[in-house]
Scaffold this motif. Structure first.
Motif, short mmCIF file in Angstrom:
data_model
loop_
_atom_site.label_atom_id
_atom_site.label_comp_id
_atom_site.label_asym_id
_atom_site.label_seq_id
_atom_site.Cartn_x
_atom_site.Cartn_y
_atom_site.Cartn_z
N LEU A 109 52.50 91.49 15.42
CA LEU A 109 51.35 92.35 15.68
C LEU A 109 51.48 93.67 14.92
O LEU A 109 50.51 94.19 14.39
N ASP A 110 52.69 94.19 14.86
CA ASP A 110 52.93 95.44 14.15
C ASP A 110 52.64 95.28 12.66
O ASP A 110 52.03 96.17 12.04
N ASP A 111 53.03 94.16 12.07
CA ASP A 111 52.74 93.90 10.65
C ASP A 111 51.24 93.85 10.41
O ASP A 111 50.73 94.38 9.41
N GLU A 112 50.53 93.19 11.32
CA GLU A 112 49.08 93.09 11.21
C GLU A 112 48.44 94.49 11.31
O GLU A 112 47.55 94.84 10.55
N LEU A 113 48.94 95.29 12.25
CA LEU A 113 48.44 96.64 12.45
C LEU A 113 48.66 97.49 11.19
O LEU A 113 47.78 98.22 10.75
N LEU A 114 49.83 97.36 10.59
CA LEU A 114 50.14 98.11 9.37
C LEU A 114 49.20 97.73 8.23
O LEU A 114 48.70 98.61 7.51
N LYS A 115 48.91 96.45 8.07
CA LYS A 115 47.97 96.00 7.04
C LYS A 115 46.58 96.59 7.27
O LYS A 115 45.91 97.04 6.33
N GLY B 181 39.67 96.33 13.17
CA GLY B 181 40.88 95.50 13.27
C GLY B 181 42.04 96.29 13.85
O GLY B 181 42.79 95.78 14.68
N PHE B 182 42.18 97.54 13.42
CA PHE B 182 43.22 98.42 13.94
C PHE B 182 43.08 98.59 15.45
O PHE B 182 44.05 98.47 16.19
N ARG B 183 41.86 98.85 15.92
CA ARG B 183 41.61 99.05 17.36
C ARG B 183 42.02 97.80 18.14
O ARG B 183 42.68 97.87 19.17
N ARG B 184 41.59 96.64 17.63
CA ARG B 184 41.87 95.37 18.29
C ARG B 184 43.38 95.08 18.32
O ARG B 184 43.93 94.74 19.37
N THR B 185 44.04 95.26 17.20
CA THR B 185 45.46 94.93 17.12
C THR B 185 46.31 95.92 17.91
O THR B 185 47.29 95.52 18.54
N LEU B 186 45.95 97.19 17.89
CA LEU B 186 46.70 98.16 18.70
C LEU B 186 46.59 97.80 20.18
O LEU B 186 47.59 97.81 20.90
N ALA B 187 45.40 97.43 20.63
CA ALA B 187 45.22 97.01 22.02
C ALA B 187 46.06 95.78 22.32
O ALA B 187 46.69 95.69 23.39
N GLU B 188 46.10 94.82 21.40
CA GLU B 188 46.91 93.60 21.59
C GLU B 188 48.39 93.93 21.66
O GLU B 188 49.13 93.37 22.49
N LEU B 189 48.84 94.83 20.79
CA LEU B 189 50.25 95.22 20.76
C LEU B 189 50.65 95.88 22.08
O LEU B 189 51.67 95.53 22.68
N LEU B 190 49.84 96.82 22.53
CA LEU B 190 50.17 97.51 23.78
C LEU B 190 50.09 96.57 24.97
O LEU B 190 50.93 96.64 25.89
N GLU B 191 49.13 95.65 24.98
CA GLU B 191 49.03 94.67 26.06
C GLU B 191 50.26 93.77 26.08
O GLU B 191 50.78 93.43 27.15
N ALA B 192 50.75 93.38 24.91
CA ALA B 192 51.95 92.55 24.84
C ALA B 192 53.15 93.30 25.40
O ALA B 192 53.96 92.73 26.15
N PRO C 129 51.88 104.77 20.38
CA PRO C 129 50.72 105.62 20.65
C PRO C 129 49.89 105.09 21.82
O PRO C 129 49.98 103.91 22.18
N ALA C 130 49.09 105.96 22.39
CA ALA C 130 48.16 105.56 23.44
C ALA C 130 47.12 104.61 22.86
O ALA C 130 46.85 104.61 21.65
N GLU C 131 46.49 103.83 23.72
CA GLU C 131 45.52 102.84 23.26
C GLU C 131 44.31 103.49 22.59
O GLU C 131 43.69 102.90 21.72
N ASP C 132 44.00 104.73 22.96
CA ASP C 132 42.84 105.39 22.37
C ASP C 132 43.19 106.22 21.13
O ASP C 132 42.35 106.94 20.59
N ALA C 133 44.43 106.08 20.63
CA ALA C 133 44.83 106.79 19.41
C ALA C 133 43.98 106.32 18.23
O ALA C 133 43.65 105.14 18.13
N THR C 134 43.64 107.26 17.37
CA THR C 134 42.85 106.91 16.20
C THR C 134 43.74 106.40 15.07
O THR C 134 44.95 106.63 15.07
N LEU C 135 43.12 105.76 14.11
CA LEU C 135 43.83 105.29 12.93
C LEU C 135 44.54 106.45 12.24
O LEU C 135 45.70 106.35 11.87
N ASP C 136 43.87 107.59 12.11
CA ASP C 136 44.47 108.76 11.45
C ASP C 136 45.64 109.32 12.25
O ASP C 136 46.63 109.77 11.68
#
Length: 94
Positions: free
Chosen positions: A24-30, A39-50, A71-78
């Protein structure tokens, strides 16, 4: 390993789960590299849920040293980009 999710608390996570989390982290980085905000929002949520699902929450009054801070789930990409600046890796080591 003790993992802190910013704004939520800490969980104890077995090292055996890091293969799944690294995917999930690799996907988030891409997604960060390409600027894929949805995609970032979705994958960050999946990572934190895992992390929540696989980890064991520590009591609120427990303050163990965190070996990994996410980061918190509501963290922005930036915000996450700034958190990783100069790291050369994603959020999960390895």
């Amino acid at each position: 390993m003790i993992v802190r999710i910013m704004g939520e608390g800490q969980v104890k996570l077995a090292d055996s789960h890091f293969t799944e989390l690294n995917k999930l982290d690799d996907e988030l980085l891409k997604e960060m590299e390409t600027g894929d905000s949805p995609g970032f929002r979705r994958t960050l949520a999946e990572l934190l849920e895992a992390v929540r699902r696989l980890g064991t929450p520590l009591p609120d009054d427990s303050l163990e040293p965190s070996e990994l801070i996410l980061p918190a789930e509501d963290a922005t990409l930036d915000e996450v980009r700034a958190l990783l600046q100069g790291e050369g890796e994603g959020l999960i080591p390895g």
